[in-house]
Design a protein around this motif. Structure first.
Motif, mmCIF file in Angstrom:
data_model
loop_
_atom_site.group_PDB
_atom_site.id
_atom_site.type_symbol
_atom_site.label_atom_id
_atom_site.label_comp_id
_atom_site.label_asym_id
_atom_site.label_seq_id
_atom_site.Cartn_x
_atom_site.Cartn_y
_atom_site.Cartn_z
ATOM 1 N N LEU B 299 -3.024 -4.870 -3.000
ATOM 2 C CA LEU B 299 -3.768 -6.129 -2.937
ATOM 3 C C LEU B 299 -5.256 -5.889 -3.190
ATOM 4 O O LEU B 299 -5.893 -6.601 -3.968
ATOM 5 C CB LEU B 299 -3.566 -6.746 -1.543
ATOM 6 C CG LEU B 299 -3.713 -8.246 -1.433
ATOM 7 C CD1 LEU B 299 -2.628 -8.928 -2.242
ATOM 8 C CD2 LEU B 299 -3.632 -8.674 0.027
ATOM 9 N N VAL B 300 -5.789 -4.859 -2.530
ATOM 10 C CA VAL B 300 -7.209 -4.536 -2.708
ATOM 11 C C VAL B 300 -7.499 -4.223 -4.181
ATOM 12 O O VAL B 300 -8.467 -4.712 -4.763
ATOM 13 C CB VAL B 300 -7.613 -3.333 -1.815
ATOM 14 C CG1 VAL B 300 -8.979 -2.796 -2.220
ATOM 15 C CG2 VAL B 300 -7.610 -3.752 -0.352
ATOM 16 N N PHE B 301 -6.629 -3.447 -4.797
ATOM 17 C CA PHE B 301 -6.825 -3.100 -6.205
ATOM 18 C C PHE B 301 -6.754 -4.339 -7.095
ATOM 19 O O PHE B 301 -7.583 -4.531 -7.964
ATOM 20 C CB PHE B 301 -5.810 -2.049 -6.653
ATOM 21 C CG PHE B 301 -6.320 -0.650 -6.500
ATOM 22 C CD1 PHE B 301 -6.975 -0.026 -7.552
ATOM 23 C CD2 PHE B 301 -6.172 0.029 -5.307
ATOM 24 C CE1 PHE B 301 -7.461 1.261 -7.414
ATOM 25 C CE2 PHE B 301 -6.660 1.318 -5.146
ATOM 26 C CZ PHE B 301 -7.313 1.933 -6.205
ATOM 27 N N ALA B 302 -5.739 -5.176 -6.829
ATOM 28 C CA ALA B 302 -5.563 -6.359 -7.680
ATOM 29 C C ALA B 302 -6.786 -7.261 -7.606
ATOM 30 O O ALA B 302 -7.214 -7.845 -8.593
ATOM 31 C CB ALA B 302 -4.309 -7.121 -7.265
ATOM 32 N N LEU B 303 -7.378 -7.353 -6.393
ATOM 33 C CA LEU B 303 -8.502 -8.272 -6.209
ATOM 34 C C LEU B 303 -9.836 -7.654 -6.617
ATOM 35 O O LEU B 303 -10.665 -8.307 -7.242
ATOM 36 C CB LEU B 303 -8.583 -8.718 -4.748
ATOM 37 C CG LEU B 303 -7.450 -9.641 -4.277
ATOM 38 C CD1 LEU B 303 -7.552 -9.884 -2.785
ATOM 39 C CD2 LEU B 303 -7.472 -10.956 -5.039
ATOM 40 N N LEU B 304 -10.053 -6.391 -6.251
ATOM 41 C CA LEU B 304 -11.382 -5.802 -6.429
ATOM 42 C C LEU B 304 -11.480 -4.828 -7.601
ATOM 43 O O LEU B 304 -12.540 -4.692 -8.204
ATOM 44 C CB LEU B 304 -11.804 -5.078 -5.134
ATOM 45 C CG LEU B 304 -11.806 -5.966 -3.874
ATOM 46 C CD1 LEU B 304 -12.162 -5.143 -2.657
ATOM 47 C CD2 LEU B 304 -12.785 -7.127 -4.053
ATOM 48 N N ILE B 305 -10.398 -4.136 -7.897
ATOM 49 C CA ILE B 305 -10.455 -3.147 -8.982
ATOM 50 C C ILE B 305 -9.300 -3.432 -9.941
ATOM 51 O O ILE B 305 -8.391 -2.627 -10.089
ATOM 52 C CB ILE B 305 -10.343 -1.699 -8.429
ATOM 53 C CG1 ILE B 305 -11.132 -1.563 -7.127
ATOM 54 C CG2 ILE B 305 -10.842 -0.685 -9.463
ATOM 55 C CD1 ILE B 305 -10.856 -0.282 -6.374
ATOM 56 N N PRO B 306 -9.341 -4.584 -10.610
ATOM 57 C CA PRO B 306 -8.180 -4.992 -11.415
ATOM 58 C C PRO B 306 -7.845 -4.034 -12.552
ATOM 59 O O PRO B 306 -6.729 -4.030 -13.033
ATOM 60 C CB PRO B 306 -8.580 -6.377 -11.946
ATOM 61 C CG PRO B 306 -10.056 -6.430 -11.831
ATOM 62 C CD PRO B 306 -10.423 -5.574 -10.659
#
Lengths: 239, 334
Positions: B299-306
């Motif tokens: 989730l963090v990757f999808a939102l912040l580090i796409p």
């Protein structure tokens, strides 16, 4: 006749956008299409390019019916197009956008295709941004990319949809130079454009559409002087 | 407009040639690993290779073809099931793994006719439905004994050490083979076709890209790869329980590896697979919290580090280790 469309009919819901339109263009010709918003210009272009299948009518290219062919197959036959709202391949570089077009639409093999793309970049003045990802380009460069990418498919017929919008006078003059050069290379051009004074510098024939029909077709000066055209398009004020 | 400079198209850089050489060297070292690594390490590496295959396949389909599937466990499960069936029919186990995968790939061709009519989220969910359907159908086979499952009994013919090494080599061969194949495909016509479809399908068609045929190739390729992975999984764990194999968790794993590693890059999923493997090794035993951690990280990757790890590195430093793109190089000479 390079391309001809006859009896093209289409509607979106209950709105008739193309009302039994006949259209044709000869090899080497440059034709401009003008008309008010909603006249059906882009819809007609989509029908010619194969992006939209009309409810009725036939499209022929080099004397063969192509009504049943999709956009990809028509492009491979030599019909290139640009989009009114640019549709770049955002995740690829400018050069890769062109390579894709040359490889598939132009059916070029490696080296030949590369050279073709470099030519297109030089002609459209995009060499400086060749390695930039398309998502970093501004609107102006995105419009140029539409043109450059269509050229890379090695078209016999180029369908242009409002590539002149939002240009300064200097940029418009440059664009005219580019399109004239494309024409000089023997590529047939059909160009939808709102900015009439740019258009008439290139085209030898002008078509005016209104409410899904062709209301005038002929010499640009005559068409622009036509009473019906003035009423429909120029709002009754002579240019 | 006229320029007196020579331009050339560059596809390889010194860095990428060096990195490719290193990769080849590393693969050679891996080939000899069973001779000097512990049994446990060999088993773990086999698992890593299978994760690598899954990530590679999901990325080829979603990252390059724009087809996001949450149902590729269908092919994973069918690959395993096919291996069991073929072995039961008397086929030698290791060839059976590949034959099963080839059969699943053949089956995926008619499936693609239906599935590729679906767009975006419809496709994703449609694939999940397909996985559920495949699960139910496999359960109908009396050999599988419902959810009780069965085992790849034919593997008992091999001594544990031999079996371990064979399975390791098979997995290594499959991963390396698929990776080079995908690399070769992406550098060619399919690469530009797939990327253009991912970015704008209509525009792709307008420049002559045969959209459906490119998507079909990627779909069948991913089915083949996931089926190989499933068949290899049953070769390492020996037991086959349908609900484990047809579980949506496999899609979650693939999604995690690709998103974290860098979707749409060739290197990303490999990094994602190694990372996922490391996380699993460290925290896998903690059960539920491990799953929550995985979900949270994705989730963090999808939102912040796409762009994922590799996508971020690539765009920041402009480097490509395994180049599938084209770079226009100009030497100005006046």
């Amino acid at each position: 006749m390079l391309l001809s469309a006859s009896g093209i009919h289409h509607r979106f819901g209950s709105l008739v956008v193309l009302n039994k339109v006949d259209f044709s263009v000869s090899s080497g010709e440059a034709v401009g299409i003008v008309g008010p918003n909603g006249a059906g210009k882009t819809t007609l272009l989509n029908v010619l390019a194969g992006a939209l299948r009309p409810l009725a009518g036939e499209v022929r290219f080099r004397d063969a019916a192509i009504t049943g062919l999709d956009a990809a197959e028509r492009c491979r036959l030599g019909i290139g197009r640009s989009h009114q709202i640019p549709r770049p391949f955002l995740g690829m570089t400018v050069f890769e956008n062109l390579i894709t077009a040359a490889m598939h639409g132009g059916r070029f093999l490696a080296e030949e295709g590369h050279q073709r793309c470099i030519d297109s970049l030089q002609l459209t003045g995009m060499m400086q941004v060749a390695n930039r990802r398309a998502d970093t380009l501004g609107l102006l460069d995105r419009k140029r990319l539409e043109l450059a990418r269509a050229l890379a498919t090695d078209p016999a017929l180029l369908l242009l949809d409002e590539i002149g919008g939002g240009l300064t006078d200097g940029e418009a003059a440059e664009l005219v130079g580019i399109i004239l050069e494309i024409r000089r290379r023997g590529i047939t051009i059909v160009w939808i454009e709102h900015i009439v004074h740019i258009l008439v510098q290139v085209v030898g024939r002008l078509i005016c559409m209104d409410a899904g029909q062709v209301i005038a077709d002929g010499d640009p000066k005559t068409v622009l002087g036509d009473k019906e055209v003035i009423d429909a398009y120029l709002g009754g004020v002579a240019a | 407009m006229s320029m007196n400079n020579t331009v050339a198209v560059q596809r390889w850089t010194r860095l990428s040639i060096a990195s490719i050489s290193l990769v080849v060297l590393f693969q050679l070292v891996l080939a000899f690993a069973p001779l000097f690594l512990s049994a446990n390490a060999v088993d773990r590496l086999t698992t890593l290779f299978i994760y690598g295959i899954l990530a590679l396949m999901w990325n080829a389909l979603a990252g390059y073809g724009g087809l996001v599937s949450i149902g590729h466990q269908a092919f994973f499960g069918l690959g395993a099931y096919g291996a069991i069936r073929l072995a039961d029919a008397g086929m030698s186990v290791y060839p059976a793994l590949f034959v099963a995968a080839a059969l699943v790939a053949a089956l995926s061709l008619p499936i693609s006719v239906v599935m590729l009519r679906l767009r975006e989220s419809e496709f994703a969910v449609g694939m999940w439905v397909l996985a559920a359907l495949a699960h139910l159908l496999v359960n109908l086979d009396p050999l599988i004994q419902g959810e009780t499952g069965t085992s790849l009994i034919a593997l008992n013919a091999y001594a544990p050490d031999v079996r371990r090494a064979y399975t390791y080599w098979t997995a290594l061969f499959a991963m390396v083979g698929l990776a080079w194949w995908v690399f070769w495909l992406l550098r060619g016509r399919l690469g530009t076709a797939a990327q253009s479809i991912r970015d704008n399908e209509e525009a792709a068609a307008s420049v002559g890209v045969r959209v459906l045929s490119a998507k079909r190739t990627l779909f069948v390729l991913s089915a083949l790869g996931c089926a190989v992975a499933g068949a290899l999984w049953v070769a390492t764990t020996i037991s086959f329980q349908p609900k484990t194999y047809f579980s949506v968790q496999w899609s979650a794993f693939m999604l995690f590896m690709v998103l974290v590693g860098g979707i749409g890059t060739f290197e990303g999923p490999i990094i994602g697979a190694v990372l996922f493997f490391a996380v699993e090794t460290a925290f896998g035993a903690t059960g539920v919290w491990y799953m929550i951690g995985l979900g949270g990280t994705a989730l963090v990757f999808a939102l912040l580090i796409p762009k994922g790890i590799w996508g971020t590195i690539e765009s920041r430093f402009g480097i490509r280790l395994l180049p599938v793109g084209y770079f226009l190089k100009s030497d100005r000479s006046t």
